[in-house]
Design a protein around this motif. Structure first.
Motif, mmCIF file in Angstrom:
data_model
loop_
_atom_site.group_PDB
_atom_site.id
_atom_site.type_symbol
_atom_site.label_atom_id
_atom_site.label_comp_id
_atom_site.label_asym_id
_atom_site.label_seq_id
_atom_site.Cartn_x
_atom_site.Cartn_y
_atom_site.Cartn_z
ATOM 1 N N ASP A 94 0.764 -1.152 0.068
ATOM 2 C CA ASP A 94 -0.065 -0.179 0.117
ATOM 3 C C ASP A 94 0.701 1.348 -0.095
ATOM 4 O O ASP A 94 0.544 2.267 0.282
ATOM 5 N N HIS A 95 2.383 1.484 -0.036
ATOM 6 C CA HIS A 95 3.282 2.453 -0.405
ATOM 7 C C HIS A 95 3.639 2.795 -1.213
ATOM 8 O O HIS A 95 5.013 3.293 -1.940
ATOM 9 N N TYR A 96 3.412 1.560 -2.155
ATOM 10 C CA TYR A 96 4.297 1.810 -3.154
ATOM 11 C C TYR A 96 3.688 2.744 -4.607
ATOM 12 O O TYR A 96 2.504 2.921 -4.560
ATOM 13 N N PRO A 97 4.452 3.233 -5.139
ATOM 14 C CA PRO A 97 3.956 4.676 -5.574
ATOM 15 C C PRO A 97 3.550 3.667 -7.240
ATOM 16 O O PRO A 97 3.855 3.142 -7.451
ATOM 17 N N SER A 98 3.208 5.201 -8.233
ATOM 18 C CA SER A 98 2.878 4.861 -8.770
ATOM 19 C C SER A 98 2.739 5.256 -10.736
ATOM 20 O O SER A 98 2.816 5.205 -11.147
ATOM 21 N N THR A 99 4.128 6.847 -9.823
ATOM 22 C CA THR A 99 4.561 7.082 -11.239
ATOM 23 C C THR A 99 5.768 6.791 -11.418
ATOM 24 O O THR A 99 6.375 6.411 -10.148
ATOM 25 N N THR A 100 7.098 6.783 -12.533
ATOM 26 C CA THR A 100 8.409 6.383 -12.343
ATOM 27 C C THR A 100 9.136 7.583 -11.816
ATOM 28 O O THR A 100 10.185 6.669 -10.835
ATOM 29 N N VAL A 101 8.804 8.374 -11.659
ATOM 30 C CA VAL A 101 9.859 8.991 -10.597
ATOM 31 C C VAL A 101 9.245 9.232 -9.382
ATOM 32 O O VAL A 101 10.364 8.962 -8.421
ATOM 33 N N GLU A 102 8.360 8.470 -8.572
ATOM 34 C CA GLU A 102 8.268 8.525 -7.192
ATOM 35 C C GLU A 102 8.853 6.799 -6.779
ATOM 36 O O GLU A 102 9.253 6.912 -5.794
ATOM 37 N N ARG A 103 8.740 6.110 -7.973
ATOM 38 C CA ARG A 103 8.606 4.333 -7.638
ATOM 39 C C ARG A 103 11.027 4.890 -7.652
ATOM 40 O O ARG A 103 11.450 4.033 -6.647
ATOM 41 N N HIS A 104 11.269 5.952 -8.355
ATOM 42 C CA HIS A 104 12.427 6.349 -8.701
ATOM 43 C C HIS A 104 13.393 6.390 -7.084
ATOM 44 O O HIS A 104 14.060 6.275 -6.705
ATOM 45 N N LEU A 105 12.772 7.493 -6.481
ATOM 46 C CA LEU A 105 13.263 7.999 -5.254
ATOM 47 C C LEU A 105 12.360 7.217 -3.844
ATOM 48 O O LEU A 105 13.555 7.441 -3.656
ATOM 49 N N GLN A 106 11.846 6.048 -4.219
ATOM 50 C CA GLN A 106 11.433 4.738 -3.206
ATOM 51 C C GLN A 106 12.094 4.156 -3.557
ATOM 52 O O GLN A 106 13.279 3.712 -2.123
ATOM 53 N N LEU A 107 12.725 3.760 -4.490
ATOM 54 C CA LEU A 107 14.315 2.442 -3.619
ATOM 55 C C LEU A 107 15.193 3.263 -4.012
ATOM 56 O O LEU A 107 16.066 2.901 -3.565
ATOM 57 N N ALA A 108 15.640 4.711 -4.259
ATOM 58 C CA ALA A 108 16.856 5.687 -3.254
ATOM 59 C C ALA A 108 17.256 5.545 -2.362
ATOM 60 O O ALA A 108 17.550 5.343 -1.497
ATOM 61 N N ARG A 109 15.897 5.405 -1.596
ATOM 62 C CA ARG A 109 15.414 5.909 0.106
ATOM 63 C C ARG A 109 15.694 3.895 -0.069
ATOM 64 O O ARG A 109 16.536 4.298 1.451
ATOM 65 N N GLY A 110 15.503 3.349 -0.321
ATOM 66 C CA GLY A 110 15.841 1.919 -0.099
ATOM 67 C C GLY A 110 16.795 1.530 0.044
ATOM 68 O O GLY A 110 17.684 0.824 0.691
ATOM 69 N N ALA A 111 17.972 2.529 -1.371
ATOM 70 C CA ALA A 111 19.274 1.819 -1.257
ATOM 71 C C ALA A 111 20.252 2.139 -0.227
ATOM 72 O O ALA A 111 21.102 2.002 0.569
ATOM 73 N N LEU A 112 19.713 3.431 0.171
ATOM 74 C CA LEU A 112 20.586 4.327 1.118
ATOM 75 C C LEU A 112 20.160 3.114 2.582
ATOM 76 O O LEU A 112 20.508 3.409 3.378
ATOM 77 N N LEU A 113 19.568 2.920 2.628
ATOM 78 C CA LEU A 113 18.842 1.612 3.812
ATOM 79 C C LEU A 113 19.889 -0.083 3.494
ATOM 80 O O LEU A 113 19.965 0.193 4.567
ATOM 81 N N LEU A 114 19.805 -0.392 2.388
ATOM 82 C CA LEU A 114 20.867 -0.891 1.964
ATOM 83 C C LEU A 114 22.634 -0.567 2.189
ATOM 84 O O LEU A 114 23.674 -1.214 2.785
ATOM 85 N N VAL A 115 22.945 0.307 1.563
ATOM 86 C CA VAL A 115 24.434 1.169 2.135
ATOM 87 C C VAL A 115 23.792 2.155 2.751
ATOM 88 O O VAL A 115 23.960 3.450 2.217
ATOM 89 N N PRO A 116 24.038 2.193 3.876
ATOM 90 C CA PRO A 116 23.613 3.611 5.021
ATOM 91 C C PRO A 116 24.654 4.461 4.680
ATOM 92 O O PRO A 116 24.471 6.243 5.078
ATOM 93 N N ASP A 117 26.324 4.022 4.187
ATOM 94 C CA ASP A 117 27.357 5.235 4.207
ATOM 95 C C ASP A 117 27.298 5.619 2.584
ATOM 96 O O ASP A 117 28.622 6.408 2.159
ATOM 97 N N GLY A 118 26.351 5.357 2.495
ATOM 98 C CA GLY A 118 26.510 6.101 1.092
ATOM 99 C C GLY A 118 26.021 7.320 0.400
ATOM 100 O O GLY A 118 24.837 7.439 1.103
ATOM 101 N N VAL A 119 25.792 8.551 -0.448
ATOM 102 C CA VAL A 119 25.424 8.847 -0.850
ATOM 103 C C VAL A 119 24.266 8.913 -1.991
ATOM 104 O O VAL A 119 25.338 8.717 -3.205
ATOM 105 N N LEU A 120 23.375 10.125 -2.677
ATOM 106 C CA LEU A 120 23.350 10.052 -3.997
ATOM 107 C C LEU A 120 23.484 10.748 -4.524
ATOM 108 O O LEU A 120 23.949 11.858 -4.585
ATOM 109 N N SER A 121 23.494 10.002 -6.115
ATOM 110 C CA SER A 121 24.139 10.914 -7.176
ATOM 111 C C SER A 121 23.488 10.896 -7.921
ATOM 112 O O SER A 121 22.756 9.999 -8.301
#
Length: 292
Positions: free
Chosen positions: A148-175
């Motif tokens: 029920d938190h999965y977004p519908s647009t491509t940009v929102e899905r990309h940013l959601q995956l970006a948040r999740g990537a920071l959970l997997l890689v806590p010392d990473g930064v978005l680029s």
């Protein structure tokens, strides 16, 4: 014979109890041969047709609690008979996502990792049951989101995956383009991969780049880290230059123009960043300056 007896006592649905027995043996007296049936004074017996018993509806809660092991019609699935389904339900399997995991995910925009599942005391089996029940969605290896938190647009899905990537890689930064989208800077085309830069990792340093489904992790530290609503990012000027070199001058110019117009970065800073990146006379440097 029997029709006259039934006419004497009324409708076919009602017969005298004694007549009912004589009716079966053929001894019931007919009106034409001696008057009314001699058993008319006996109490009446109602003869009803046999109907199938109504099926007791299964409650929605009990159906959902064993959704993994039952078909949508409520019948046991091919994975086991009713007894095995009862054993699974009584053991708590297939009861859906654990409450502790759901509460944790709610605090992280619906996201959680496999490692976090173990930390709260749940198991991989619970995750598999939740996937089968369509309660969660797998974004990449080790990363999930509540359905029920999965977004519908491509940009929102990309940013959601970006948040999740920071959970997997806590010392990473978005680029790259991921950092631009995190700051609200539009891009012409949203690539399918989320880009990160990770400063400390022997694996990243050895290979130069680590890829997993939907995530690309680059090696190298960046001194200027900027906060965004979706997590830490490289400097906007750095992200614009990375985007131009990766996606081409046209897409880089479009994003750079939007960032300058929004007063997110000065144009002079972009030119200086492009010149200092690889040298003023290199082909890549000229390409970056044209985009800026």
């Amino acid at each position: 014979m029997t029709s006259s007896c039934l006419r004497t006592h009324g409708s076919p649905g009602w017969m005298n109890s004694c007549c009912a027995e004589l009716f079966e043996s053929g001894m019931c007296q007919e009106p034409g041969s001696g008057g009314a049936c001699s058993h008319a004074a006996q109490p009446a017996l109602k003869v009803t047709s046999r109907r199938p018993l109504a099926r007791t509806p299964t409650s929605r809660a009990s159906t959902l609690s064993c959704a993994v092991h039952r078909t949508p019609t409520g019948q046991p699935s091919s994975t086991g008979g009713p007894a095995s389904n009862r054993r699974r339900c009584s053991a708590g399997e297939g009861a859906g996502m654990d409450l502790a995991v759901r509460q944790l995910a709610e605090k992280q925009h619906g996201l959680f990792t496999t490692e976090q599942v173990h930390l709260v005391g749940s198991s991989r089996k619970a995750v598999r049951h939740a996937l089968a029940a369509h309660e969660i969605i797998r974004l990449t290896r080790g990363l999930y989101v509540l359905a029920d938190h999965y977004p519908s647009t491509t940009v929102e899905r990309h940013l959601q995956l970006a948040r999740g990537a920071l959970l997997l890689v806590p010392d990473g930064v978005l680029s790259h383009w991921t950092a631009l989208l995190a700051h609200g800077i539009p891009v012409v085309t949203v690539p399918p991969e989320v880009r990160l830069r990770r400063p400390v990792s022997s694996e990243v340093r050895r290979k130069g780049q680590v890829r997993r489904a939907g995530i690309v992790i680059d090696a190298g530290a960046d001194d200027a880290v900027r906060a965004s609503p979706h997590g830490p990012t490289v400097a906007i000027s750095t992200a614009l230059l990375q985007h131009a070199k990766s996606r081409g001058v046209e897409e880089g110019l479009a994003s750079a123009d939007a960032a300058v117009r929004a007063a997110l970065v000065p144009r002079r800073e972009l030119v200086e960043k492009a010149a200092a990146d690889v040298g003023p006379h290199s082909r890549r440097g000229r390409r970056g300056r044209r985009a800026c």
